[in-house]
Design a protein around this motif. Structure first.
Motif, PDB file in Angstrom:
ATOM      1  N   SER A 260       0.917  -1.175   0.094  1.00  0.00           N
ATOM      2  CA  SER A 260      -0.007   0.075   0.058  1.00  0.00           C
ATOM      3  C   SER A 260       0.797   1.141   0.033  1.00  0.00           C
ATOM      4  CB  SER A 260      -0.815  -0.022   1.271  1.00  0.00           C
ATOM      5  OG  SER A 260      -1.617   1.034   1.151  1.00  0.00           O
ATOM      6  N   GLU A 261       1.966   1.091   0.649  1.00  0.00           N
ATOM      7  CA  GLU A 261       2.853   2.264   0.504  1.00  0.00           C
ATOM      8  C   GLU A 261       3.570   2.684  -0.593  1.00  0.00           C
ATOM      9  OE1 GLU A 261       4.359   1.859   5.395  1.00  0.00           O
ATOM     10  OE2 GLU A 261       5.829   1.259   3.749  1.00  0.00           O
ATOM     11  N   GLU A 262       3.714   1.554  -1.129  1.00  0.00           N
ATOM     12  CA  GLU A 262       4.387   1.715  -2.613  1.00  0.00           C
ATOM     13  C   GLU A 262       3.271   2.234  -3.687  1.00  0.00           C
ATOM     14  OE1 GLU A 262       5.818  -2.196  -3.766  1.00  0.00           O
ATOM     15  OE2 GLU A 262       7.286  -2.201  -2.060  1.00  0.00           O
ATOM     16  N   TRP A 263       2.119   1.487  -3.417  1.00  0.00           N
ATOM     17  CA  TRP A 263       1.149   2.115  -4.132  1.00  0.00           C
ATOM     18  C   TRP A 263       0.689   3.707  -4.158  1.00  0.00           C
ATOM     19  CZ3 TRP A 263      -3.527   4.319  -1.907  1.00  0.00           C
ATOM     20  CH2 TRP A 263      -4.558   4.387  -2.632  1.00  0.00           C
ATOM     21  N   LEU A 264       0.774   4.193  -2.754  1.00  0.00           N
ATOM     22  CA  LEU A 264       0.377   5.600  -2.924  1.00  0.00           C
ATOM     23  C   LEU A 264       1.764   6.301  -3.297  1.00  0.00           C
ATOM     24  CD1 LEU A 264      -1.472   7.512  -0.238  1.00  0.00           C
ATOM     25  CD2 LEU A 264       0.815   8.259  -0.550  1.00  0.00           C
TER      26      LEU A 264
END
Length: 345
Positions: A44-48
């Motif tokens: 999720s961090e990579e996504w954002l």
């Protein structure tokens, strides 16, 4: 009436120590966590970060947030993909909070229009903005399994969130501190908790009828949970917020209306928090029945509220958002040194 900096530590060599109430041990609910939280959090961090157009400073700050852990402790019994949607939204919500802190009402209104248009028209509305890309990404995935009531509640509560944030921005610009009752109602909307509670339904694969969500006892439980999360957050974030002159905080409100200093206001906030926890317990005892299937869904929803209460209390010391790398120390001592107020140029 604005709170001024007259009693800060800037004019004295004496260190002022803030003492916090215990927001953890009175909570009887066990802390749980989704077994796949860490993997989902990293994805999720990579996504954002892939879509948010952060500066290096913003990126570094975001990576200390650890919103994925909060999501993993709030939404425990869902699938991997469902937790990913919940965590993406949680990261997005904190990013919205940071963006709106930097905006005036006009900037916040533009951001709100972009996000809400994306929710209502995900396949026809287009905008070359990070807010649009992030919103569309989590929303089209959530729509695959979320019930119609759950979807509508997310849209309506997010719209209400933006309206409240614009009022907060107006208050910040004028230095206005609202009265207690006015603040409580506004804080329930600026907290973002109402959007988070919609995800309780999504993660549990339930879709409560409107008459259940709007029942006085269910609403009282939701409002109490919102207040417990918001007020603990206000107390624990007060130090950082007062340093930058932000008065949208329960401590500032209680200082203003009671004519007391910050430590007395913190203690009053702790008393309000404890009374609200007791009120949650009382409401929990008198939940009505709607029949076996709805009762099953209501039990899952209330379990989600209980998870939110303990998760927020524990996570506040795991994130670096409030205490930097000193969270575990502050959790033990419940004390911090008052930060000097920043000089406004």
């Amino acid at each position: 009436m604005a709170v001024h900096a007259a009693d800060t530590a800037t004019d004295s060599q004496d260190v002022v120590i803030l003492k916090f109430p215990d927001f953890i041990s009175p909570i009887p609910y066990p802390l749980r966590c989704h077994p796949q939280e860490r993997e989902v959090s990293r994805e999720s961090e990579e996504w954002l970060l892939s879509m948010a157009n952060f500066s290096e400073k913003q990126r570094a700050k975001f990576l200390t947030l650890n919103a994925g852990l909060l999501s993993g402790m709030c939404y425990i019994d869902c699938t991997y993909d469902e937790l990913r949607v919940c965590t993406d939204f949680m990261n997005f919500l904190f990013t919205l909070d940071d963006w709106t802190d930097e905006f005036d009402t006009t900037g916040t209104r533009g951001l709100a229009e972009c996000v809400m248009n994306t929710l209502y028209y995900p396949h026809t509305y287009h905008s070359d903005t990070a807010a649009h890309r992030l919103t569309k990404s989590f929303w089209v995935r959530m729509q695959k399994t979320a019930g119609p009531g759950c979807q509508q509640r997310l849209m309506s509560t997010l719209d209400t969130y933006f309206q409240a944030i614009m009022q907060q921005a107006a208050d910040r610009g004028s230095g206005n501190i609202p009265e207690l009752e006015e603040y409580i109602l506004l804080r329930r909307d600026t907290s973002g908790c109402k959007t988070g509670f919609a995800f309780i339904e999504y993660a549990a694969n339930i879709d409560l009828p409107d008459e259940v969500i709007e029942h006085p006892i269910i609403k009282a439980l939701s409002d109490a949970t919102n207040d417990l999360v918001s007020w603990a957050n206000d107390v624990l974030s007060y130090n950082a917020e007062q340093a930058r002159g932000d008065t949208h905080n329960l401590v500032c409100v209680l200082m203003n209306i009671n004519g007391v200093d910050r430590q007395d206001a913190i203690e009053l906030a702790g008393e309000l928090w404890r009374k609200t926890l007791d009120w949650f317990f009382e409401c929990r005892k008198v939940v009505p029945s709607w029949g076996p299937e709805i009762d099953r869904q209501v039990a899952l929803y209330i379990q989600g509220l209980e998870d939110w209460i303990i998760a927020n209390a524990e996570w506040s010391f795991e994130t670096e958002r409030y205490f930097g790398k000193e969270g575990h120390i502050v959790k033990k001592t419940r004390k911090v040194a008052l930060l000097p107020q920043r000089v406004r140029i």
